[in-house]
Design an enzyme around this catalytic site. Structure first.
Site, PDB file in Angstrom:
ATOM      1  N   HIS A 257     -10.610  62.503  -5.674  1.00  0.00           N
ATOM      2  CA  HIS A 257     -10.795  63.615  -6.603  1.00  0.00           C
ATOM      3  C   HIS A 257     -11.798  64.587  -6.021  1.00  0.00           C
ATOM      4  O   HIS A 257     -12.764  64.155  -5.386  1.00  0.00           O
ATOM      5  CB  HIS A 257     -11.284  63.110  -7.970  1.00  0.00           C
ATOM      6  CG  HIS A 257     -11.050  64.098  -9.055  1.00  0.00           C
ATOM      7  ND1 HIS A 257     -11.944  65.104  -9.333  1.00  0.00           N
ATOM      8  CD2 HIS A 257     -10.005  64.261  -9.894  1.00  0.00           C
ATOM      9  CE1 HIS A 257     -11.460  65.841 -10.307  1.00  0.00           C
ATOM     10  NE2 HIS A 257     -10.280  65.358 -10.671  1.00  0.00           N
ATOM     11  N   ASP A 308      -4.140  60.181 -12.566  1.00  0.00           N
ATOM     12  CA  ASP A 308      -2.700  60.053 -12.318  1.00  0.00           C
ATOM     13  C   ASP A 308      -2.284  58.638 -11.935  1.00  0.00           C
ATOM     14  O   ASP A 308      -1.109  58.300 -12.023  1.00  0.00           O
ATOM     15  CB  ASP A 308      -2.278  61.011 -11.196  1.00  0.00           C
ATOM     16  CG  ASP A 308      -2.127  62.436 -11.699  1.00  0.00           C
ATOM     17  OD1 ASP A 308      -1.703  62.599 -12.846  1.00  0.00           O
ATOM     18  OD2 ASP A 308      -2.438  63.376 -10.948  1.00  0.00           O
TER      19      ASP A 308
HETATM   20  N1  ACO Z   1      -5.549  58.652   0.093  1.00  0.00           N
HETATM   21  C1  ACO Z   1      -6.080  58.517   1.335  1.00  0.00           C
HETATM   22  N2  ACO Z   1      -7.027  59.324   1.822  1.00  0.00           N
HETATM   23  C2  ACO Z   1      -7.465  60.308   1.027  1.00  0.00           C
HETATM   24  C3  ACO Z   1      -6.990  60.491  -0.277  1.00  0.00           C
HETATM   25  C4  ACO Z   1      -5.991  59.605  -0.732  1.00  0.00           C
HETATM   26  N3  ACO Z   1      -5.481  59.729  -1.954  1.00  0.00           N
HETATM   27  N4  ACO Z   1      -7.612  61.523  -0.842  1.00  0.00           N
HETATM   28  C5  ACO Z   1      -8.473  61.977   0.071  1.00  0.00           C
HETATM   29  N5  ACO Z   1      -8.376  61.254   1.204  1.00  0.00           N
HETATM   30  C6  ACO Z   1      -9.144  61.447   2.416  1.00  0.00           C
HETATM   31  C7  ACO Z   1      -8.541  62.604   3.193  1.00  0.00           C
HETATM   32  O1  ACO Z   1      -7.531  62.198   4.077  1.00  0.00           O
HETATM   33  C8  ACO Z   1      -9.755  63.154   3.895  1.00  0.00           C
HETATM   34  O2  ACO Z   1     -10.056  62.319   4.992  1.00  0.00           O
HETATM   35  P1  ACO Z   1     -10.571  62.949   6.389  1.00  0.00           P
HETATM   36  O3  ACO Z   1     -11.871  63.608   6.044  1.00  0.00           O
HETATM   37  O4  ACO Z   1     -10.697  61.753   7.259  1.00  0.00           O
HETATM   38  O5  ACO Z   1      -9.516  63.925   6.811  1.00  0.00           O
HETATM   39  C9  ACO Z   1     -10.874  62.962   2.884  1.00  0.00           C
HETATM   40  O6  ACO Z   1     -10.462  61.860   2.074  1.00  0.00           O
HETATM   41  C10 ACO Z   1     -11.085  64.193   2.007  1.00  0.00           C
HETATM   42  O7  ACO Z   1      -9.839  64.532   1.403  1.00  0.00           O
HETATM   43  P2  ACO Z   1      -9.426  65.980   0.934  1.00  0.00           P
HETATM   44  O8  ACO Z   1      -7.941  66.019   0.742  1.00  0.00           O
HETATM   45  O9  ACO Z   1     -10.029  67.025   1.823  1.00  0.00           O
HETATM   46  O10 ACO Z   1     -10.181  66.039  -0.458  1.00  0.00           O
HETATM   47  P3  ACO Z   1      -9.998  67.172  -1.539  1.00  0.00           P
HETATM   48  O11 ACO Z   1     -11.218  67.192  -2.345  1.00  0.00           O
HETATM   49  O12 ACO Z   1      -9.526  68.422  -0.908  1.00  0.00           O
HETATM   50  O13 ACO Z   1      -8.730  66.642  -2.371  1.00  0.00           O
HETATM   51  C11 ACO Z   1      -7.349  65.486  -3.788  1.00  0.00           C
HETATM   52  C12 ACO Z   1      -8.777  66.003  -3.563  1.00  0.00           C
HETATM   53  C13 ACO Z   1      -6.330  66.625  -3.620  1.00  0.00           C
HETATM   54  C14 ACO Z   1      -7.252  64.949  -5.201  1.00  0.00           C
HETATM   55  C15 ACO Z   1      -7.060  64.361  -2.759  1.00  0.00           C
HETATM   56  O14 ACO Z   1      -7.945  63.283  -2.966  1.00  0.00           O
HETATM   57  C16 ACO Z   1      -5.620  63.904  -2.794  1.00  0.00           C
HETATM   58  O15 ACO Z   1      -4.750  64.529  -2.162  1.00  0.00           O
HETATM   59  N6  ACO Z   1      -5.311  62.801  -3.570  1.00  0.00           N
HETATM   60  C17 ACO Z   1      -3.963  62.343  -3.696  1.00  0.00           C
HETATM   61  C18 ACO Z   1      -3.200  63.215  -4.696  1.00  0.00           C
HETATM   62  C19 ACO Z   1      -3.652  62.979  -6.127  1.00  0.00           C
HETATM   63  O16 ACO Z   1      -3.814  61.861  -6.587  1.00  0.00           O
HETATM   64  N7  ACO Z   1      -3.806  64.085  -6.863  1.00  0.00           N
HETATM   65  C20 ACO Z   1      -4.195  64.044  -8.271  1.00  0.00           C
HETATM   66  C21 ACO Z   1      -5.603  64.506  -8.431  1.00  0.00           C
HETATM   67  S1  ACO Z   1      -6.119  64.423 -10.112  1.00  0.00           S
HETATM   68  C22 ACO Z   1      -5.318  65.673 -10.845  1.00  0.00           C
HETATM   69  O17 ACO Z   1      -5.050  66.706 -10.309  1.00  0.00           O
HETATM   70  C23 ACO Z   1      -4.858  65.474 -12.158  1.00  0.00           C
END
Ligand code: ACO
Length: 371
Positions: A257, A308
């Protein structure tokens, strides 16, 4: 330095919702989500978000009656929906049907707060009807008249399944609606506020929000979670499946998140619900698999489940078709979107940030025949 994704940028002041990512707290208008989950109803939360305080008994009765009485869709909207291809994605249908609805609302361009609240009530009441009707239209099933004697969650399950839900099912959905109702400046709410700041009508703001919620990084994640659980199939396959995903640096949907760096307080309730619903149907497999995934992702990546993750197994056990998971999220978030749009209208200034230009400069124009 520009921060990608506007991370940690404060872009508005608001009294509606506070997300404390460090402590894992979620507050609606001063009330902790755990208290609201325990004591409130979706209808009461709608009032709280829009008016900034809990309603009196009479006010709650009035808003509940208004929400019950506005569930019917104009015939023209139903006809338009019948003309859509049966393969259409329910989020696309929802977005388009809201757009069509605007053309049948005589108050569409009345910009007073009173008219906007009336439109917000109509939208909140009608979104579940659109979602349930679409499922029945695409499956060639008869459309039922909305039941005006029950709350929004019960009526939605009735319209969708054609029979009144069990109490525990209606209560579970009502709780899920409370938990999803608002979440500060999430992507879809921000989209709604940007649209509202141009002084466009409330329907246009909700169309923008629905289109934004549909993305898999936002509301679309709940559908991806259940698809993953179904693909894994059995608890014994969890470890190898998730370890492989993590090794390949794939994102595990339903985790991580932008704001919460500890457990998402909504996930706590949905986890309990997932277990309880599993026990009720005599199959806790999805819950057990989810628990195992949680352990693995936390140990490997330090990431917690978000809203989610468990809503996926909850909706699945309520017998809701997978591609309706995100539309249900929209039915709930409609309350929050409207609250933010009303707040934006009440103290508005056009939202127009800047971009730092990183493109080339001083290029010489070359005539097309010479390129
Ligand atoms: N699984 C594995 N690795 C992850 C995940 C995940 N779900 N989420 C983040 N990471 C990792 C990324 O790969 C990244 O690693 P790196 O630095 O080695 O490249 C690091 O954690 C940071 O991730 P970002 O995507 O840059 O984090 P951001 O704050 O931009 O994204 C988000 C947040 C979009 C929710 C992200 O965690 C994600 O894509 N999660 C999966 C999708 C999801 O569940 N979305 C629902 C969110 S809640 C809502 O909207 C209702």
């Amino acid at each position: 330095m520009v921060k990608a994704g506007l991370e940690d940028i404060v872009a508005a002041t608001s009294t509606i919702c506070d997300v404390n990512g460090k402590e894992g707290r979620l507050i609606y208008q001063g009330y902790d989500i755990h208290d609201l989950a325990k004591h409130s109803s979706f209808e009461e939360v709608v009032y709280l978000l829009w008016y900034g305080r809990l309603p009196t008994k009479t006010e709650l009765e009035t808003i509940s009656r208004d929400l019950r009485g506005n569930r019917k869709l104009p015939d023209e909207v139903v006809s338009a929906m019948r003309s859509f291809p049966k393969t259409a994605n329910p989020m696309d249908v929802l977005r388009t049907a809201v757009s069509v609805l605007s053309m049948y609302d005589p108050e569409v361009s009345d910009k007073s707060r009173e008219a906007n609240v009336r439109k917000a009530i109509r939208l909140t009441a009608k979104l579940p009807t659109i979602v349930a009707y679409w499922d029945r239209i695409r499956n060639n099933k008869e459309l039922l008249a909305p039941n005006e004697d029950c709350n929004l969650a019960t009526n939605f399950l009735f319209l969708l399944k054609g029979e009144m839900p069990a109490d525990v099912e209606a209560k579970s959905l009502d709780l899920a609606l409370i938990l999803h109702a608002d979440h500060e400046l999430n992507a879809s709410t921000f989209a709604a506020r940007v649209a509202a700041a141009t002084e466009t009508d409330i329907y246009s703001t909700i169309v923008a929000a629905i289109g934004t919620l549909a993305g898999p990084l936002h509301g679309g994640a709940n559908q991806e979670v259940i698809k993953m659980l179904l693909k894994i199939g059995e608890p014994s396959n969890v470890e190898s499946f998730i370890k492989k995903m993590l090794e390949e640096h794939k994102k595990v949907m339903g985790f991580g998140h932008r704001v919460y760096k500890t457990e998402d307080p909504r996930a706590w309730h949905l986890r309990q619900m997932s277990e309880a619903l599993g026990k009720r149907v005599g199959d806790t497999k999805w819950y057990e698999m989810s628990r195992k995934i949680e352990e693995l992702v936390l140990a490997d990546k330090g990431l917690y489940a978000n809203v989610d993750f468990y809503s996926a197994s909850v909706y699945y056990m309520l017998g809701i078709p997978i591609d309706l998971f995100t539309p249900i999220f929209a039915c709930s978030r409609m309350a929050g979107w409207a609250a933010h749009v009303l707040e934006q209208y009440s103290n508005n200034r056009l939202i127009r940030p800047r971009a730092e230009y990183t493109g080339p400069n001083n290029l010489e124009y070359v005539a097309v025949e010479k390129r």
